[in-house]
Design a protein around this motif. Structure first.
Motif, PDB file in Angstrom:
ATOM      1  N   ILE A 175       0.831  -1.199   0.000  1.00 39.44           N
ATOM      2  CA  ILE A 175       0.000   0.000   0.000  1.00 39.44           C
ATOM      3  C   ILE A 175       0.866   1.250   0.000  1.00 39.44           C
ATOM      4  CG2 ILE A 175      -1.585   1.359   1.430  1.00 39.44           C
ATOM      5  CD1 ILE A 175      -2.950  -1.323   2.170  1.00 39.44           C
ATOM      6  N   LYS A 176       1.876   1.266   0.843  1.00 39.48           N
ATOM      7  CA  LYS A 176       2.784   2.419   0.883  1.00 39.48           C
ATOM      8  C   LYS A 176       3.502   2.607  -0.449  1.00 39.48           C
ATOM      9  CE  LYS A 176       3.715   2.203   5.874  1.00 39.48           C
ATOM     10  NZ  LYS A 176       4.735   1.883   6.900  1.00 39.48           N
ATOM     11  N   GLU A 179       3.181   5.814  -3.182  1.00 42.42           N
ATOM     12  CA  GLU A 179       4.350   6.532  -3.694  1.00 42.42           C
ATOM     13  C   GLU A 179       4.355   6.535  -5.222  1.00 42.42           C
ATOM     14  OE1 GLU A 179       7.824   8.555  -4.402  1.00 42.42           O
ATOM     15  OE2 GLU A 179       6.522   8.547  -2.631  1.00 42.42           O
ATOM     16  N   GLU A 180       3.916   5.432  -5.841  1.00 45.32           N
ATOM     17  CA  GLU A 180       3.841   5.398  -7.303  1.00 45.32           C
ATOM     18  C   GLU A 180       2.838   6.423  -7.821  1.00 45.32           C
ATOM     19  OE1 GLU A 180       4.989   0.665  -7.913  1.00 45.32           O
ATOM     20  OE2 GLU A 180       2.885   1.305  -8.011  1.00 45.32           O
ATOM     21  N   TYR A 181       1.709   6.559  -7.140  1.00 41.05           N
ATOM     22  CA  TYR A 181       0.743   7.593  -7.534  1.00 41.05           C
ATOM     23  C   TYR A 181       1.355   8.987  -7.396  1.00 41.05           C
ATOM     24  CZ  TYR A 181      -3.527   4.715  -7.938  1.00 41.05           C
ATOM     25  OH  TYR A 181      -4.495   3.835  -8.344  1.00 41.05           O
ATOM     26  N   ARG A 182       2.039   9.228  -6.279  1.00 36.36           N
ATOM     27  CA  ARG A 182       2.636  10.551  -6.055  1.00 36.36           C
ATOM     28  C   ARG A 182       3.641  10.883  -7.161  1.00 36.36           C
ATOM     29  NH1 ARG A 182       6.922  13.240  -4.201  1.00 36.36           N
ATOM     30  NH2 ARG A 182       8.158  11.334  -4.236  1.00 36.36           N
ATOM     31  N   GLN A 183       4.509   9.922  -7.485  1.00 37.73           N
ATOM     32  CA  GLN A 183       5.515  10.163  -8.515  1.00 37.73           C
ATOM     33  C   GLN A 183       4.862  10.332  -9.877  1.00 37.73           C
ATOM     34  OE1 GLN A 183       8.920  10.671  -8.025  1.00 37.73           O
ATOM     35  NE2 GLN A 183       8.658  11.405 -10.131  1.00 37.73           N
ATOM     36  N   ALA A 184       3.808   9.569 -10.145  1.00 37.50           N
ATOM     37  CA  ALA A 184       3.118   9.697 -11.428  1.00 37.50           C
ATOM     38  C   ALA A 184       2.517  11.083 -11.596  1.00 37.50           C
ATOM     39  CB  ALA A 184       2.039   8.631 -11.550  1.00 37.50           C
ATOM     40  N   PHE A 208      -7.707   4.108   1.828  1.00 41.26           N
ATOM     41  CA  PHE A 208      -6.704   4.079   0.759  1.00 41.26           C
ATOM     42  C   PHE A 208      -6.921   5.232  -0.208  1.00 41.26           C
ATOM     43  CE2 PHE A 208      -5.180   1.977  -3.328  1.00 41.26           C
ATOM     44  CZ  PHE A 208      -3.835   2.179  -3.064  1.00 41.26           C
ATOM     45  N   LEU A 209      -8.170   5.468  -0.606  1.00 40.83           N
ATOM     46  CA  LEU A 209      -8.494   6.624  -1.444  1.00 40.83           C
ATOM     47  C   LEU A 209      -7.970   7.903  -0.807  1.00 40.83           C
ATOM     48  CD1 LEU A 209     -10.097   8.189  -3.684  1.00 40.83           C
ATOM     49  CD2 LEU A 209     -12.082   8.041  -2.156  1.00 40.83           C
TER      50      LEU A 209
END
Length: 365
Positions: free
Chosen positions: A156-157, A161-166, A213-214
């Motif tokens: 989950i973490k 982080e992948e969403y943040r970087q994207a 999570f959202l």
């Protein structure tokens, strides 16, 4: 003349010229290898820059986030550069474009994610769901999805982080903002909907837990690029890709209220749009309007007339037209002047070349 649809509206940093949205639509034409957005896609979006807002097709945030063959990503330098072709072309035509950030979770097959087992909120297979893989031909091959593994706290973490970087990558690529895909049975939806989530930790059970999570993903996006460049898409009443919620009115009214606390710039509601689909309850739309103070976008079975009325009634700020934009690149112009709308060729929606993508007539008379 559809006066309400052609009133300007402020969307964060952008003044939009109309209330017509081109919503995200998977077209599966990214260049291979590497799932890179290309010149053909740039032309497609530039042709449709009359839209008040374009939300580009679902774009995976990581290799594990890919659900279907030939969809674009936004995690490699080559992908960022590829998307820059599109954003430059749209901006040169006066348009505004957001990227849709996408992780499909369990709605995939190992052939699309390097042989890995998919991840999800829970180890629950989506029943009667197929995805398409590259079978070595120009035609996609459809296969059943497989059982995923439940995400660990570390997973989950990592995905947050992948969403943040994207999101940072999307801004680097020239997008005006991002839309988080939390709809249509994909990863975030797999946490939200009760029948796709059987977790017993803080990410499962109660509505508050299933929305956690959202909330954590949105918080990361807002921290990365600012709330005025973040939108979210939800699909309260769909059962797409096997996700169903036992009490969608309660769950998604709570989701709207939660997203309001993050001050995101818009909330995009995908309504059910198949034949004989039920209408979204008017009471739900009223509850969402009261819970969420930002721009509200709805997309579904709208016609120019019903869209105009929806905006005039005040429960909707902008309206998305999906398939009509496929065959009508200048859809706002056609709506404005009452010109007839062309019909798309369903056989050319997914995969292929310019045929059915950029070869529709751009100007109606």
């Amino acid at each position: 003349m559809k006066e309400s649809l052609f009133q300007p509206i402020q969307l964060g940093r952008n003044t939009l010229t109309n209330r017509i949205v081109m919503p995200p639509m998977t077209r599966s034409r990214a260049s291979q290898p590497g799932n890179v957005a290309n010149e053909m896609m740039a032309k497609y979006y530039a042709q449709r820059a009359q839209a008040g807002l374009i939300v580009a097709e679902g774009t995976q945030i990581s290799p594990m986030g890919q659900g279907y063959a030939w969809t674009p990503g936004i995690y490699s330098p080559e992908q960022i550069a590829g998307w820059k072709l599109t954003t430059d072309a749209v901006h040169n035509n006066g348009g505004v474009i957001f990227a849709q950030l996408w992780h499909v979770g369990r709605v995939t097959h190992p052939d699309n994610i390097g042989g890995q087992q998919p991840i999800s909120s829970s180890a629950l297979k989506a029943e009667n769901v197929k995805v398409f893989i590259d079978n070595g031909t120009q035609e996609p091959g459809f296969v059943d999805v497989v059982e995923p593994r439940a995400m660990t706290k570390e997973d989950i973490k990592a995905v947050i982080e992948e969403y943040r970087q994207a999101a940072l990558n999307a801004i680097e690529a020239g997008f005006d903002g991002i839309e988080l895909h939390a709809a249509n049975g994909y990863l975030i939806n797999q946490f939200i909907d009760s029948q796709a989530n059987n977790r017993t930790d803080e990410y499962g059970g109660s509505v508050e837990n299933r929305l956690r999570f959202l909330s954590e993903v949105v918080a990361a996006l807002v921290e990365a690029i600012g709330a005025d460049r973040v939108g979210v898409r939800l699909a309260p009443f769909t059962s797409l890709n096997g996700t169903v919620d036992a009490n969608p009115v309660e769950t998604y009214t709570a989701a709207a209220a939660l997203l309001d606390t993050h001050k995101i710039v818009y909330l995009h509601i995908a309504e059910v749009d198949w034949d004989d689909a039920p209408q979204t309850p008017a009471g739900f739309k009223q509850a969402v309007r009261e819970a969420f103070k930002g721009v509200l976008i709805y997309a579904g079975k709208y016609t120019p007339d019903t869209a105009e009325q929806a905006v005039k009634d005040g429960l909707v700020d902008m309206v998305g037209f999906g398939r009509p934009f496929v065959a009508n690149p200048d859809l706002p112009n056609r709506i404005k002047h009452g010109y007839p709308l062309a019909v798309h060729d369903p056989a050319t929606l997914f995969g292929g070349d310019e045929k059915g993508l950029t070869d529709y007539c751009e100007f109606a008379r």
